[in-house]
Design a protein around this motif. Structure first.
Motif, short mmCIF file in Angstrom:
data_model
loop_
_atom_site.label_atom_id
_atom_site.label_comp_id
_atom_site.label_asym_id
_atom_site.label_seq_id
_atom_site.Cartn_x
_atom_site.Cartn_y
_atom_site.Cartn_z
N ALA A 47 0.84 -1.20 0.00
CA ALA A 47 0.00 0.00 0.00
C ALA A 47 0.87 1.25 0.00
O ALA A 47 2.07 1.20 0.35
N MET A 48 0.26 2.38 -0.39
CA MET A 48 0.91 3.69 -0.38
C MET A 48 0.10 4.61 0.51
O MET A 48 -1.12 4.52 0.57
N MET A 71 -5.25 5.24 2.83
CA MET A 71 -4.31 4.24 2.33
C MET A 71 -4.75 3.79 0.93
O MET A 71 -5.95 3.55 0.69
N LEU A 72 -3.80 3.66 0.02
CA LEU A 72 -4.07 3.20 -1.35
C LEU A 72 -3.37 1.87 -1.56
O LEU A 72 -2.14 1.78 -1.47
N ASP A 113 11.41 7.34 -8.87
CA ASP A 113 10.37 8.32 -9.20
C ASP A 113 9.16 7.65 -9.84
O ASP A 113 8.03 8.11 -9.68
N GLU A 114 9.39 6.54 -10.58
CA GLU A 114 8.32 5.92 -11.35
C GLU A 114 7.87 4.56 -10.82
O GLU A 114 6.72 4.16 -11.02
N TRP A 115 8.79 3.83 -10.16
CA TRP A 115 8.53 2.42 -9.89
C TRP A 115 8.71 2.08 -8.41
O TRP A 115 9.48 2.74 -7.70
N LYS A 162 4.10 3.51 -9.90
CA LYS A 162 3.58 4.44 -8.90
C LYS A 162 2.36 5.19 -9.43
O LYS A 162 1.46 5.54 -8.66
N GLN A 163 2.31 5.42 -10.73
CA GLN A 163 1.21 6.19 -11.30
C GLN A 163 -0.09 5.38 -11.34
O GLN A 163 -1.15 5.85 -10.93
N THR A 164 -0.01 4.11 -11.82
CA THR A 164 -1.23 3.30 -11.97
C THR A 164 -1.45 2.37 -10.79
O THR A 164 -2.55 1.83 -10.66
#
Length: 361
Positions: free
Chosen positions: A253-254, A261-262, A285-287, A303-305
């Motif tokens: 989770a993030m 929480m995501l 930055d991306e992963w 990280k984006q999707t």
């Protein structure tokens, strides 16, 4: 009160020293003589039956020197201000050992008092003046953050509590607050006692020990264990699932303080590969990359999707660090993977049986 080393721990350390305390490791072959001998990574290793070490390695994951440990180690914290590293014993741990990672000199070997144990992780403050360690009260698993004064020879000067049972990993955020992965499990040794009523959380403390935020996941049997942050405000947390063996919920989770929480996403059969457990986590930055020694694999998420984009097999996948927009992954098989997703990854063998986690210097 400064904690003293027990005779048993001292004897084990002296016995281990007979096998070569802080011994430098010779290069592997002629080509290796040109590689850097600058310390870049530190982790724990298993050398044989009841033989445990801290290993200082270069930026390829190749070893420079080994230091014997009195028991099995787990997490490592580094302090570039003083060239110190500290290894914490695997839970329920009885010691932490501080050493100079440039010389191999042991600075401090401290043991837990009989009513306490270490949970295997700690972190230095951003200015390097303080060491924070996850600790527990034997008999209750009450969570404690021990605060140690580096400038006073690692004297214990304070304790933070009031955030739950069974803290595992603690990290320091850019604003000097602490994020704690609270497992929520009351244990006797390593045996869980309260799986039906466990209450895990991601808890945030100020640098003075005040509880400033606390969030959980939808499933209370997802024990929050390992943490990382992305260099900014986002905390990544990896879980151990303590529920039904046939269920495979999200294990990552993030979270950004003040928000919800995501959960990171993957198919159930992909989560099944991780065997209900996430160990080390790192992010660029991306992963986001997370390892599972129990699942003999690691995965990379966007990280984006928040979706899984790569799932790779690696026997006893252990530590991971992010460096220059790529990842270095260690393993108990000795292989060190350089993963530059979406580019092809490369592998070398370090001849070290890496155990659990890595810490970058």
């Amino acid at each position: 009160m400064q904690l003293m080393v027990t005779d048993k721990a001292r004897r084990k350390l002296l016995k281990a020293a007979l096998f070569g305390a802080a011994s430098p490791i010779l290069p592997f072959g002629c080509a290796s003589t040109e590689r850097s001998q600058v310390p870049a990574l530190i982790g724990c290793s298993i050398s044989g039956r009841d033989q445990y070490s801290a290993v200082v390695a270069d930026d390829y994951g190749l070893p420079i020197r080994k230091l014997p440990l009195p028991e099995r180690g787990h997490g490592v914290a580094t302090n570039t201000r003083f060239n110190h590293a500290v290894v914490f014993a695997r839970r329920p741990g009885t010691f932490f050992m501080v050493f100079d990672y440039t010389s191999g000199e042991i600075v401090k070997l401290s043991s837990a008092i009989p009513t306490r144990h270490f949970y295997g992780h700690g972190v230095y403050s951003n200015d390097g003046n303080w060491l924070y360690a996850t600790e527990g009260e034997r008999g209750t698993s009450k969570g404690i953050i021990g605060v140690y004064d580096v400038l006073s020879g690692y004297e214990k000067v304070a304790e933070f509590s009031g955030f739950g049972l069974g803290p595992h990993e603690v990290i320091v955020m850019p604003d000097d607050s602490l994020a704690i992965g609270v497992g929520g499990v009351h244990t006797n040794g390593r045996t869980p006692l309260n799986l039906d009523s466990m209450s895990p959380s991601l808890s945030y403390l100020s640098s003075e020990g005040e509880l400033i935020d606390q969030v959980g996941l939808t499933d209370h049997q997802l024990s929050i264990r390992h943490l990382a942050h992305d260099g900014s405000e986002t905390v990544l947390c990896g879980q151990q699932y303590r529920g039904e063996p046939v269920e495979y919920p999200s294990l990552l989770a993030m979270h950004t303080r003040g928000s919800k929480m995501l959960e990171l996403e993957a198919d159930p059969e992909q989560w099944a590969r991780f065997n209900h457990y996430i160990a080390s986590i790192a992010a660029t930055d991306e992963w986001i990359l997370a390892t599972s020694p129990r699942g003999n694999c690691y995965g990379i998420w966007s990280k984006q999707t928040r979706r899984l984009v790569e799932l790779s097999s690696l026997s006893d996948a252990s530590g991971v660090v992010a460096s220059n927009n790529h990842f270095l992954v260690s393993s108990g098989s000795g292989n060190v993977i350089t993963d530059k997703y979406p580019s092809e990854n490369t592998s070398i063998n370090s001849n070290i049986q890496w155990d659990n986690h890595w810490s970058a210097i």
